[in-house]
Design an enzyme around this catalytic site. Structure first.
Site, short mmCIF file in Angstrom:
data_model
loop_
_atom_site.label_atom_id
_atom_site.label_comp_id
_atom_site.label_asym_id
_atom_site.label_seq_id
_atom_site.Cartn_x
_atom_site.Cartn_y
_atom_site.Cartn_z
CB THR A 1 -7.99 12.23 -8.18
OG1 THR A 1 -8.07 11.06 -9.02
CG2 THR A 1 -8.75 13.37 -8.84
CB CYS B 29 -16.13 17.61 -4.18
SG CYS B 29 -16.96 16.09 -4.66
CG HIS C 223 -24.22 14.24 -1.31
ND1 HIS C 223 -25.13 13.31 -1.77
CD2 HIS C 223 -23.04 13.91 -1.85
CE1 HIS C 223 -24.52 12.44 -2.57
NE2 HIS C 223 -23.25 12.78 -2.63
CG HIS D 190 -20.49 16.79 -8.31
ND1 HIS D 190 -20.62 15.48 -8.71
CD2 HIS D 190 -19.44 16.79 -7.44
CE1 HIS D 190 -19.70 14.74 -8.10
NE2 HIS D 190 -18.97 15.52 -7.33
CD GLN E 274 -15.49 15.95 -10.74
OE1 GLN E 274 -16.25 16.87 -11.02
NE2 GLN E 274 -14.84 15.26 -11.68
N1 LIG Z 1 -11.91 12.50 -6.81
C1 LIG Z 1 -12.79 13.34 -6.30
O1 LIG Z 1 -13.57 13.90 -7.07
C2 LIG Z 1 -12.86 13.60 -4.83
C3 LIG Z 1 -13.37 14.82 -4.39
C4 LIG Z 1 -13.37 15.12 -3.02
C5 LIG Z 1 -12.93 14.17 -2.12
N2 LIG Z 1 -12.47 12.97 -2.57
C6 LIG Z 1 -12.00 12.00 -1.56
O2 LIG Z 1 -10.58 12.02 -1.55
C7 LIG Z 1 -10.07 10.73 -1.24
C8 LIG Z 1 -9.13 10.29 -2.35
O3 LIG Z 1 -9.88 10.16 -3.55
P1 LIG Z 1 -9.19 10.20 -4.98
O4 LIG Z 1 -10.26 10.51 -5.95
O5 LIG Z 1 -7.97 11.06 -4.96
O6 LIG Z 1 -8.78 8.67 -5.15
P2 LIG Z 1 -7.75 8.06 -6.19
O7 LIG Z 1 -7.60 8.95 -7.38
O8 LIG Z 1 -8.14 6.66 -6.37
O9 LIG Z 1 -6.36 8.13 -5.40
C9 LIG Z 1 -6.13 7.40 -4.24
C10 LIG Z 1 -4.64 7.09 -4.13
O10 LIG Z 1 -4.36 6.40 -2.91
C11 LIG Z 1 -3.50 5.29 -3.18
N3 LIG Z 1 -3.77 4.20 -2.20
C12 LIG Z 1 -4.38 3.01 -2.41
N4 LIG Z 1 -4.45 2.31 -1.25
C13 LIG Z 1 -3.87 3.07 -0.30
C14 LIG Z 1 -3.63 2.90 1.10
N5 LIG Z 1 -3.95 1.78 1.76
N6 LIG Z 1 -3.00 3.91 1.78
C15 LIG Z 1 -2.64 5.04 1.14
N7 LIG Z 1 -2.84 5.25 -0.19
C16 LIG Z 1 -3.43 4.28 -0.90
C17 LIG Z 1 -3.84 4.90 -4.59
O11 LIG Z 1 -2.92 4.02 -5.11
P3 LIG Z 1 -1.59 4.07 -6.07
O12 LIG Z 1 -0.44 4.49 -5.20
O13 LIG Z 1 -1.50 2.67 -6.54
O14 LIG Z 1 -1.84 5.05 -7.17
C18 LIG Z 1 -4.12 6.23 -5.26
O15 LIG Z 1 -2.99 6.88 -5.77
C19 LIG Z 1 -11.31 9.85 -1.01
O16 LIG Z 1 -11.66 9.89 0.36
C20 LIG Z 1 -12.37 10.54 -1.82
O17 LIG Z 1 -13.68 10.26 -1.38
C21 LIG Z 1 -12.38 12.67 -3.91
#
Ligand SMILES: NC(=O)c1ccc[n+]([C@@H]2O[C@H](COP(=O)([O-])OP(=O)(O)OC[C@H]3O[C@@H](n4cnc5c(N)ncnc54)[C@H](OP(=O)(O)O)[C@@H]3O)[C@@H](O)[C@H]2O)c1
Length: 348
Positions: free
Chosen positions: A15, A146, A199, A225, A309
């Site tokens: 994401t 976020c 937060h 949010h 977010q």
């Molecule tokens: N989503 C939100 O709303 C949001 C907002 C702000 C901050 N964040 C933060 O941003 C970070 C990423 O969140 P996200 O929502 O983007 O998560 P996500 O959609 O689950 O994406 C994470 C990606 O990392 C890959 N991955 C899995 N294990 C891994 C490893 N060991 N090393 C490197 N990559 C790996 C995943 O696997 P594949 O390659 O199998 O796809 C996936 O593509 C988190 O810290 C989260 O808290 C998220």
């Protein structure tokens, strides 16, 4: 650094990772040298379409080979990607990033983690308007979550005017991202029973002078949010509701709109607005503040804001890259450069 192009790796193309990749790709002072996937699945086709080289998240040969077997060109493992990068943006799932830090240190690259990691892991945290300068030339940092990014956007300019600020807020959190089929609740309101929630206090990792606490509830929505904020301003603040709105309107990455006049009275219309103006993925990098939901009564300021977010942290990652690489000292210059490059990929 001169005019050198900064070589950026994205570890975790989900994401956040896919959005950071496109925002970096839009800049003229940086380029994407590769993105990682754990396996040849959903997401690889997007990287191919964008022309980003694919690497495997892991270094073992059998996992790398699985990509070729599925018809994708895989350029190697994470170690190979880090050899051609100046900096890695770790966008792996929350709490996973911590285990990647030793790999980055060993490879001698700079690193940026996301809000799912702890401040203690990096010792630095980042939002563009709060502490760009403190992050200049450091080895690694964390772009805060976020929610914390959203709080920082409206509270930092207020704090800078007042020199003192005390805040209580409630985070009404989306249950899951739209592309996430594994989280909930789908028919409940779920209080976060860790009080205060992380937060508010997390804002103090980028602006320790702001006194802030928060509580949080998760609700069955996927799109945004909403923050309900009460801020206590010091005596003699000299502000009015109107002057606070003017202050925010002149601050980057904030959108102020009147709900009654525009008909944008819920997060559903905010997201529709974002799609209408042609934002990629329907994203809204700005924090949305309802003008008619802002009221200053004496020393107490009440307001609501909505946070997209999946996207408010995206431009912050681009600015953080410039801070760590030491190529732009002035956060406002970086923000303008980032946003004007990004605006070229938004249609309207
Ligand atoms: N989503 C939100 O709303 C949001 C907002 C702000 C901050 N964040 C933060 O941003 C970070 C990423 O969140 P996200 O929502 O983007 O998560 P996500 O959609 O689950 O994406 C994470 C990606 O990392 C890959 N991955 C899995 N294990 C891994 C490893 N060991 N090393 C490197 N990559 C790996 C995943 O696997 P594949 O390659 O199998 O796809 C996936 O593509 C988190 O810290 C989260 O808290 C998220």
């Amino acid at each position: 650094m001169g005019t050198m192009t900064i070589k950026v790796a994205i570890n975790g193309y989900g994401t956040i990772g896919k959005r950071v990749a496109d925002a970096v790709d839009a800049q003229d002072d940086m380029e994407i040298v590769g993105v990682t996937k754990t396996r040849p699945a959903f997401g690889c086709d997007l990287a191919v379409r964008k022309g980003y080289p694919i690497y495997c998240t892991f270094d073992d040969e059998s996992r790398i080979k699985a990509f070729a077997d599925a018809g994708y060109t895989c350029h190697g493992g994470l170690s190979d990607l880090l050899k051609v990068a100046d900096i890695v943006v770790d966008c792996s799932p929350g709490k996973v990033g911590a285990s990647n830090k030793a790999t980055y240190v060993e490879a001698g690259v700079k690193w940026i983690f996301q809000g799912g990691e702890k401040h203690e892991m990096t010792g630095n945290s980042y939002t563009s308007s709060a502490n760009h300068v403190q992050n200049l030339n450091v080895q690694g940092t964390r772009v805060v979550s976020c929610n914390t990014t959203g709080l920082s956007r409206t509270l930092v300019p207020l704090y800078e005017h007042c020199g003192e600020l005390s805040v209580e807020c409630t985070m009404i959190r989306r249950a899951a991202d739209p592309g996430d089929s594994s989280k909930g609740p789908i028919n409940a309101i779920k209080p976060v029973l860790k009080v205060p929630s992380h937060h508010g206090p997390d804002v103090m990792t980028v602006k320790p002078e702001i006194k802030i606490n928060s509580m949080a509830v998760a609700v069955p929505t996927t799109i945004m949010h909403v923050h309900v904020i009460t801020a206590t301003l010091p005596e003699g603040h000299g502000l009015t509701t109107e002057s606070i709105l003017e202050m925010w309107a002149s601050h980057p990455r904030l959108i102020i709109m009147n709900g009654a006049e525009t008909g944008i009275t819920t997060t559903a219309e905010v997201m529709e607005f974002s799609r209408d103006i042609g934002r990629k993925w329907g994203d809204l990098h700005e924090i949305f503040v309802w003008e008619d939901g802002v009221k200053l009564e004496g020393n107490t300021l009440y307001y609501f804001q909505a946070i997209h977010q999946e996207s408010d942290v995206i431009p912050e990652n681009v600015d953080a890259i410039r801070a760590l690489m030491g190529v732009e000292e002035d956060w406002r210059v970086s923000v303008n450069k980032t946003d004007s490059a990004i605006s070229k990929y938004n249609n309207l």
